[in-house]
Design an enzyme around this catalytic site. Sequence first.
Site, PDB file in Angstrom:
ATOM      1  N   TYR A   1      32.672  58.241   8.684  1.00 35.65           N
ATOM      2  CA  TYR A   1      33.384  57.377   9.629  1.00 35.65           C
ATOM      3  C   TYR A   1      34.379  58.157  10.477  1.00 35.65           C
ATOM      4  O   TYR A   1      34.298  58.162  11.719  1.00 35.65           O
ATOM      5  CB  TYR A   1      34.089  56.258   8.855  1.00 35.65           C
TER       6      TYR A   1
ATOM      7  N   LYS B   1      33.999  59.177  14.489  1.00 30.07           N
ATOM      8  CA  LYS B   1      34.998  58.636  15.413  1.00 30.07           C
ATOM      9  C   LYS B   1      35.697  59.767  16.160  1.00 30.07           C
ATOM     10  O   LYS B   1      36.013  59.628  17.348  1.00 30.07           O
ATOM     11  CB  LYS B   1      36.029  57.787  14.655  1.00 30.07           C
TER      12      LYS B   1
END
Length: 489
Positions: free
Chosen positions: A239, A243
Amino acid sequence: MEESKIVQYFEGKTIFITGATGYLAKIFLEKILRVQPKLKKLFLLIRAVDKRSAEQRLHEEVLNTELFRVLKEKYGADLCPFLLSKIIPVCGDVSCENLGISDSKLRDEMWQEVDIIVNSAATTRFDERYDVAMGINALGAMHVQKFARKCSKLEMFLHVSTAYVHGSSVGLVSEKPFHMGETLDGAKISYLDINTEKKIIKERLRGLEAQNATELEIASVMRNLGIDRAKLHGWPNTYSFTKAMGEMLLENLKENIKVIIVRPTIITSTYKEPFSGWIEGIRTVDSIFVSYGKGKLKFFVGDPDSTLDMIPGDMVVNSMVVAMAVHSNQPSHRLIYHIGSSRTNPLKYARMRLLMYSFLTKNPLLDKGGNPIRVEKAKILETMASFHRYIAIRYLPFIKMLKLANMILCNHFESLHANAKRRINHSVRLAELYKPYLFFQGIFDDSNAENLRTTIRGSEAFNFDPECIQWEDYFMNTHFSGIIKYVLK
């Protein structure tokens, strides 16, 4: 900046929101409709197979939720006509070129009319499949940016990221941008080549297809690949890694367009607006609360002195709205805001554990038979070494005993052994995934955010000052109750 001027900025504006069915996007949508009914239009990108499915998702997952209760009370029977006059659901997908918008007429209309883009599309699962996370979190940002370049009226581009793009940083973490190819401290490789990462994904998927791997096998391999590639470059999970790549791929747009990157920390339930306690889905620390409340968690893993940086969802949205309004008349450049609480109003992990215990002893969750589940004052395992030691002493002997009994009794305990082993492996994997947050030793510098707050000091409607939060009152009377009401219903 006066509240009236913030509201006035959005009058007559056309806004395009990606990830429109996500938690934060819904709060933003509700807020902007409530404070500025005179905005012109809202294009909402929704992943769906066709227009009808997009409209169905809009109504079922967004407009019919409890979040829109205040608007329903305000407009009554006129709400539906009001919303239909403003909202246009757009069938698409950020992981595709042109955002997967196949309707060329609609695309052209958007390119001519959109004034503001809010990119909140994301998959927030820490161990998401690498191909999926790359497509949405990294390449998705690039695709939205390419789409933005074609918007002739565009004046503002706001990208929702996460403060944890900094990985497991220690000390004061500054609000600085990422540069293409940058890696983090502890990386085993000095340069991040996103094209190489895309090739690795493609080759791995091709190899799995050649092996006739099942969907479950493919998902498992791609999840592990994401974690491995993240750690290689210094990030703790897929994640935060993807990002960070998404931020790198956000190049400067046209000279007259402001680019704002908002990096929230751990987002929690609404503090005040449209009402307190609204939440959707189990988020980071909430999964610990639920497992503890259901009697499945007998211990806590983490540094008692580490800071849990949390911020209510409506405060994040307020910061987004204020940032866009304040910078509407300022020189164009990239702006980054950490929206969190660790610098001005820190909450320690040890205190959170006590708050959970206190709440659940007074308001126990119920088992399937409707009986209250009693929780004990669980101990904290303060290091990962102590966690693995605890597992080895308390659970592994039982697993080995089951394995032996299963062999002696001709697989009689096969199912029991497999389930027990899977639960232990799942616990270990979760502990590893949450480790960066439960042992976090950083403080997010929010100097830029503080400067932004000074422009609206005293504002109730757009408050995002974490100093005003009394954590005990918030968790005991708002957040935990919200989890039970909206998530465990």
